[in-house]
Design a protein around this motif. Sequence first.
Motif, PDB file in Angstrom:
ATOM      1  N   ARG A 199       0.842  -1.205   0.000  1.00  0.00           N
ATOM      2  CA  ARG A 199       0.000   0.000   0.000  1.00  0.00           C
ATOM      3  C   ARG A 199       0.876   1.254   0.000  1.00  0.00           C
ATOM      4  O   ARG A 199       0.603   2.220  -0.729  1.00  0.00           O
ATOM      5  N   SER A 200       1.925   1.226   0.801  1.00  0.00           N
ATOM      6  CA  SER A 200       2.839   2.375   0.841  1.00  0.00           C
ATOM      7  C   SER A 200       3.560   2.546  -0.487  1.00  0.00           C
ATOM      8  O   SER A 200       3.769   3.668  -0.958  1.00  0.00           O
ATOM      9  N   ALA A 203       1.182   3.988  -2.976  1.00  0.00           N
ATOM     10  CA  ALA A 203       0.990   5.405  -2.661  1.00  0.00           C
ATOM     11  C   ALA A 203       2.159   6.230  -3.190  1.00  0.00           C
ATOM     12  O   ALA A 203       1.966   7.300  -3.782  1.00  0.00           O
ATOM     13  N   SER A 206       1.837   6.416  -6.929  1.00  0.00           N
ATOM     14  CA  SER A 206       0.716   7.272  -7.327  1.00  0.00           C
ATOM     15  C   SER A 206       1.110   8.738  -7.270  1.00  0.00           C
ATOM     16  O   SER A 206       0.733   9.536  -8.142  1.00  0.00           O
ATOM     17  N   LEU A 222      -5.623   1.103  -3.405  1.00  0.00           N
ATOM     18  CA  LEU A 222      -4.823   0.948  -2.185  1.00  0.00           C
ATOM     19  C   LEU A 222      -5.277  -0.232  -1.326  1.00  0.00           C
ATOM     20  O   LEU A 222      -4.804  -0.397  -0.204  1.00  0.00           O
TER      21      LEU A 222
END
Length: 300
Positions: A199-200, A203, A206, A222
């Motif tokens: 997820r990190s 991110a 993105s 995410l």
Amino acid sequence: MSSDLRSLITELHKSLDQRQLDNAVNVLSRAKRALLHQNALIPTASTPPQLFAQAREILELGALTSIRQTDSASFIRYYQQLQLFYDIERHLETTGSASGPWVDLLKTSQRSKITGLYLMLLLSSGDTSQFHTVLEGLVVEASLRGHSVEDDPFIKYPVELERSLMEGSYDKVWRATKSERVPSEDFGLFSSILVGTIRSEIADCSEKAYPSLPISNAKNLLFLDSEGAVIQFAQERGWILRDGRIYFPTQPETVAPVPGAPGAVEPLVAGQRPEKEITLSSATIIENTLGYARELETIV
């Protein structure tokens, strides 16, 4: 003394089955003292097979207790202690010298499971160098027996996860952690860690790839359960929320090449990024994950 160790092992299993981890730690302390008195913590060629098996089982249960307590340092210590036992097992297997009680001893080993969990720990902590070092040894060991390392489900699982991570196929990682392919409950303990890691990473990618995204798209991108969770995550990252969209922090003003004019540059408009600035890895990760997000939207 052998019966005392068997009693402690039974108590350990009971504590783990009932998720009484504090009690398991106390029993482990008593069991290791008993092993120390019998000089069984460091096995040798003269260690009786029954004592060898009991000492190994106690340490394996200690490793599992540490995993369930999310105590990685303790798990690593148990893993390292167990290598002394596993080295003897490997020698018996490769030389074909196991006989009598040693044959049964090899069948009860949890070496594959403990090693697989160690690979998961390395993967979740980002230690890819050590991951591949361990894996290379396993490949050699398997080839000597005429097998593939991925014949073992406990090893195959972290290997496939690592492969997907390297490809940037985070949707595959997410699905694998949610499926029946998880070899055991202990492996599932790493799911939240791995999903948090990817997820990190998504991110970060993105932020490089887009000036903004709709909150509804970010939820699937995410791997979050609700738009409320997206908002909380965005606030933690310092993203700007406005009109149902997430706006990523702008990069410091810089210069970009002028198309068709070698050596010439032009200033970037705040909030915009030149296409070439988006790295291949970021683009691939976003493309793969957005594709999966679109699949989810067609299902729900």
